[in-house]
Structure formats: C-alpha cells, structure tokens
Design a protein around this motif. Structure first.
Motif, short mmCIF file in Angstrom:
data_model
loop_
_atom_site.label_atom_id
_atom_site.label_comp_id
_atom_site.label_asym_id
_atom_site.label_seq_id
_atom_site.Cartn_x
_atom_site.Cartn_y
_atom_site.Cartn_z
N LEU A 280 3.74 6.28 -5.29
CA LEU A 280 3.65 6.58 -6.73
C LEU A 280 2.60 7.65 -7.00
O LEU A 280 2.81 8.56 -7.82
N LEU A 281 1.47 7.58 -6.30
CA LEU A 281 0.44 8.61 -6.48
C LEU A 281 0.94 9.97 -5.99
O LEU A 281 0.64 11.00 -6.59
N GLY A 282 1.70 10.00 -4.89
CA GLY A 282 2.26 11.26 -4.43
C GLY A 282 3.24 11.86 -5.41
O GLY A 282 3.27 13.08 -5.62
N ALA A 283 4.05 11.01 -6.03
CA ALA A 283 4.99 11.52 -7.03
C ALA A 283 4.25 12.08 -8.25
O ALA A 283 4.63 13.14 -8.79
N LEU A 284 3.19 11.41 -8.70
CA LEU A 284 2.39 11.93 -9.81
C LEU A 284 1.75 13.26 -9.45
O LEU A 284 1.71 14.19 -10.28
N ALA A 285 1.23 13.38 -8.23
CA ALA A 285 0.65 14.65 -7.80
C ALA A 285 1.71 15.76 -7.77
O ALA A 285 1.43 16.91 -8.13
N ALA A 286 2.92 15.43 -7.35
CA ALA A 286 3.99 16.43 -7.33
C ALA A 286 4.34 16.88 -8.74
O ALA A 286 4.59 18.08 -8.99
N PRO B 203 9.27 15.63 -6.77
CA PRO B 203 8.57 14.33 -6.81
C PRO B 203 9.24 13.27 -5.94
O PRO B 203 8.56 12.43 -5.35
N VAL B 204 10.57 13.32 -5.85
CA VAL B 204 11.27 12.34 -5.02
C VAL B 204 10.91 12.55 -3.55
O VAL B 204 10.63 11.59 -2.81
N THR B 205 10.92 13.81 -3.12
CA THR B 205 10.54 14.10 -1.73
C THR B 205 9.10 13.69 -1.47
O THR B 205 8.79 13.13 -0.42
N ALA B 206 8.22 13.98 -2.42
CA ALA B 206 6.82 13.61 -2.24
C ALA B 206 6.66 12.09 -2.14
O ALA B 206 5.90 11.59 -1.30
N ALA B 207 7.38 11.34 -2.97
CA ALA B 207 7.29 9.88 -2.91
C ALA B 207 7.79 9.35 -1.58
O ALA B 207 7.16 8.46 -0.97
N LEU B 208 8.90 9.88 -1.10
CA LEU B 208 9.44 9.41 0.18
C LEU B 208 8.51 9.76 1.34
O LEU B 208 8.28 8.92 2.23
N VAL C 118 0.84 -1.21 0.00
CA VAL C 118 0.00 0.00 0.00
C VAL C 118 0.87 1.25 0.00
O VAL C 118 0.58 2.23 -0.70
N GLY C 119 1.96 1.24 0.78
CA GLY C 119 2.85 2.40 0.83
C GLY C 119 3.50 2.69 -0.51
O GLY C 119 3.65 3.85 -0.90
N ILE C 120 3.89 1.63 -1.25
CA ILE C 120 4.50 1.84 -2.56
C ILE C 120 3.49 2.45 -3.54
O ILE C 120 3.80 3.39 -4.28
#
Length: 435
Positions: free
Chosen positions: A158-164, A176-181, A152-154
């Motif tokens: 990915l959705l957070g990186a797309l939103a970034a 996007p990297v910060t958002a994904a982490l 679920v976290g992965i």
C-alpha cells in the motif's frame, strides 16, 4: 534487669505480641498474581496495527536517506523546489525496490542495490518486531510466521502504491499497480526471514534438515560470498586505477560541492551492482553496458558511454599478461569454501572420535555448486537493468550464464578443496580405552 528506653517501652507480658493485628479485624486475602499467559494475551497488539506501523517505519528509514542524497543538489543550487526534492526521493526509493520508472529518455530500471539491501534489512526487522508484538515469539508456528510476513507485505505494498501516485503526479510515469505488486513481492520474503527467526521456525527447519543438505547450503553461501567479495575488491581496484577519469566526470556536472557530493553518494549506492558485474567478469560470462556490447576477459567492445563515474573502471581491452591470474580467483574462492567445509567436519568428527567418510564430505561439496550458482544468478539478475531507451536498454550480466558457469566452477573447486583437505589432514590418534 532490662533497661527501658522511651522509644522502646515495656509491654505487658499478657498483651498481644508485637505486630499482631486486633482480634476483631480480619486478615486481608493475599494477592494472587494473574497468570502469565493472560498478561501476554492482554499485551498483544492487533496484527493489522502492528504490521502497518512496522511497514511504515521500514519505509521511512529507507526513504529518508534517498531523499537526502537526491535532494542535496536541488536544494543547494535552487534547481528545484522542496516538493520536487521529495518526489525525487520517492522516485529513487521506488527504483531501489526494482519498480521501473518511465522517463522521457526511456525506461529507467537499474536499481541501486545498496538501497535494496537497506530496504531488505528494515523489512526483516519489521518481521521481527511484528512477531514480538503479536505474541508469536518462540511459538514455533510456520502459520504465524507466514501470517506476519503477509501482513507486513500488504502494508508495504500500500505504501508503494501511494508513493507511485505521488511520483506519477510529478511528471514521471509509474504504475501504482506495478509498484504494489513489486513491493509485495519484495516485502513478504524479507519480512518472512525475520518472522521465521523470531518464531523459532528457522531453528526447527535447520534441525530437521539432513546434515549433508545443511552443510551444502552453508558451503554454497560461503562460496558465493567469497566470490562476491573478490568481485568487490576487483571493482574497487579498477575504479581507483581510473580515479582521474571518475573525478573529471564528477566535475563535468558543474553542480557545486553539494551536488558533486550527491553524485558521489549515488555512485556508492551502485557499488554492489559493480561488485556483481565484476564477479561475472571474473567467472567468464562478463556483462553488457548497452545493446550489442560485451565486457569479458577475452573481449571488450563498448561504444559511447554516459558520464557515470562508476563506468570509469571499465577495462580498456582483453585481459593479458599478469591479469590472467584473476581467472583463478573463482576457483580459489571455491577451494577455500571446500577447505572450510572439510575443516568443520573434521573438527566435529575429532570431538566425537570418529572419521569423516567420503560421502559425508563430497555430497555437500557437490551441492554447494548449484546453491552458489543460484545465488550468484539472482545477484546478477538484480544488478542489471536499463538506463533509458536505445542502446542503454540492456546493462548488466546474463543471469543464466552466470548461474551455469558458477555452478560448474564452484562445484569443481569445492570438491577439490574438500578432498585435498581431507587427504592432507592427519587423522586424530585414538586414545586406547582403559583396561
């Protein structure tokens, strides 16, 4: 003589009985149901599919309210396009998870904790749904629970990186990297809570945990919740007292009725932040509303503040007079938690016709202090952030100071409440055994 009717004709006595099959026709074999384990195995969903769908649904249900609130003023006053409203919703959604936004006025990192709580709840439900979908319900396997949480976290990362990526294309700078982490660190623990409960691992851990430790964790959580509730009440009273100033701030935006409604909803999203600041104020360390500022019971030094309705409830000066009674609120909350601890242990001992020893009572009471201190320190850290560059780069309480003071105050108060309850409670009379 038997009566023969047309619908019940007489049958020969030598013929086959009613309902009998012809001799030349074989009886079909009885159907044997497939094993239940096989049915469950066929009904399981692939883990990547289940985790992806659950993460997407959690993201949608936490993003749509943000887009509705932030896009309200733009759509009503024609201040922006529909795409701009969607990007504003994505930016607010990222901010609610703690992802910093780089604006022209400086970094924006003050997360609305109401949105954060909504996202945590939806991710917890995602962990529940994925655990059921992959057939891990009641399995009691920590490995399966952790696998579900990581999956679920992965997907959420990915959705957070797309939103970034979408927000960064609209003018704001978001990594996007910060958002994904950040989204991975946000989604894995939240989904793990739901997975642990659904798989039954949570109950196993609670059963294997020593009773004093379990009672101490529960009492520390209760004390932290009581103090946060007192802080929320004090913050609400302060904002209500300064309601005129808050109304003037909202009216100064001149965005129309819809825009003012959106500003009010945004302020409500920051209400948990105000509760954390108020709890820190009651404990003593206080909080800051900018660089080189302090809001404490003994000192209030602030400069020019932005026109934010939530800041209308700030105290005007040091606490004096009857206001000093608020300093006893943290101790009273801790004593109430200690009272609840002692009552629960005494009730359980009375059912077993036993006595509660001092070690069984004082060990959890002492442990409640560090537990509550850690929880309140995390709450204080999550409530702070920045509202831009310059003097507004530091807003909120100091997590370490809050954790240290809360550990001491709640630890002492819980011990006093538990000890007083045990001392003042009459022991249950033992019924003599029958002769």
């Amino acid at each position: 003589m038997s009566r023969v009717t047309p619908d019940q004709p007489r049958r020969p006595a030598t013929g086959p009985p009613a309902g009998a099959r012809p001799a030349g026709r074989a009886r079909p074999a009885a159907r044997v149901p497939a094993p239940r384990s096989g049915e469950e195995r066929r009904s399981r969903a692939p883990l990547p599919v289940a985790a992806g769908v659950a993460a997407l649904w959690a993201a949608l249900t936490s993003w749509l309210p943000v887009s509705a609130v932030l896009g309200l003023a733009q759509l009503s006053e024609d201040a922006g396009s529909f795409g701009g409203a969607l990007r504003a919703g994505l930016a607010g959604w990222l901010l609610g998870h703690g992802v910093p936004l780089q604006t022209t006025a400086g970094p924006l990192g003050l997360a609305p904790l109401a949105l954060s709580a909504l996202a945590v709840w939806r991710l917890t439900r995602a962990g529940v749904h994925v655990s059921r979908a992959v057939g891990a319900r009641g399995a009691g396997s920590p490995r399966q629970a952790l696998t579900v949480a990581v999956a679920v976290g992965i997907g959420y990362a990915l959705l957070g990186a797309l939103a970034a990526f979408a927000v960064d294309a609209g003018g704001l700078r978001v990594s996007p990297v910060t958002a994904a982490l950040v989204f991975a660190a946000f989604g894995v623990p939240a989904a793990l809570v739901g997975a642990l409960r659904t798989t039954g691992v949570w109950a196993l851990l609670a059963a294997r945990c020593p009773p004093p430790v379990r009672d101490g964790l529960r009492t520390g959580l209760v004390a932290a919740l009581l103090l946060c509730g007192a802080g929320a009440g004090a913050a609400g009273l302060a904002v209500a007292t300064g309601g005129g100033d808050a109304a003037d701030m909202i009216g100064a935006y001149q965005t129309g009725v819809a825009g003012q409604a959106g500003i009010t909803l945004v302020s409500l999203a920051y209400a948990p932040n105000a509760a954390a600041w108020s709890a820190s104020y009651l404990l003593g360390p206080g909080f800051a509303v900018g660089t080189d500022t302090a809001v404490r019971t003994s000192e209030v030094s602030v400069g020019a503040l932005p026109a934010v309705p939530l800041l209308a409830g700030l105290p005007r000066g040091p606490m004096d007079g009857l206001g000093g009674a608020l300093l006893a609120v943290p101790v009273l909350a801790a004593m109430a938690a200690g009272w609840l601890l002692a009552r629960r242990l005494l009730r359980a001992a009375a059912e077993e016709r036993a006595e509660v020893g001092w070690p069984a009572l004082l060990v959890p009471a002492v442990l409640a202090g560090p537990v509550a201190g850690a929880l309140l320190g995390l709450f204080a850290a999550a409530s702070g952030g920045s509202l831009g560059g310059g003097r507004l780069a530091e807003i909120g309480p100091s997590p370490w100071a809050v954790a240290a003071v809360a550990t001491l105050v709640i630890g002492v108060g819980t011990v006093l409440g538990a000890a007083a309850t045990r001392t003042l409670t009459r022991p249950a009379r033992r019924t003599p055994p029958p002769r």
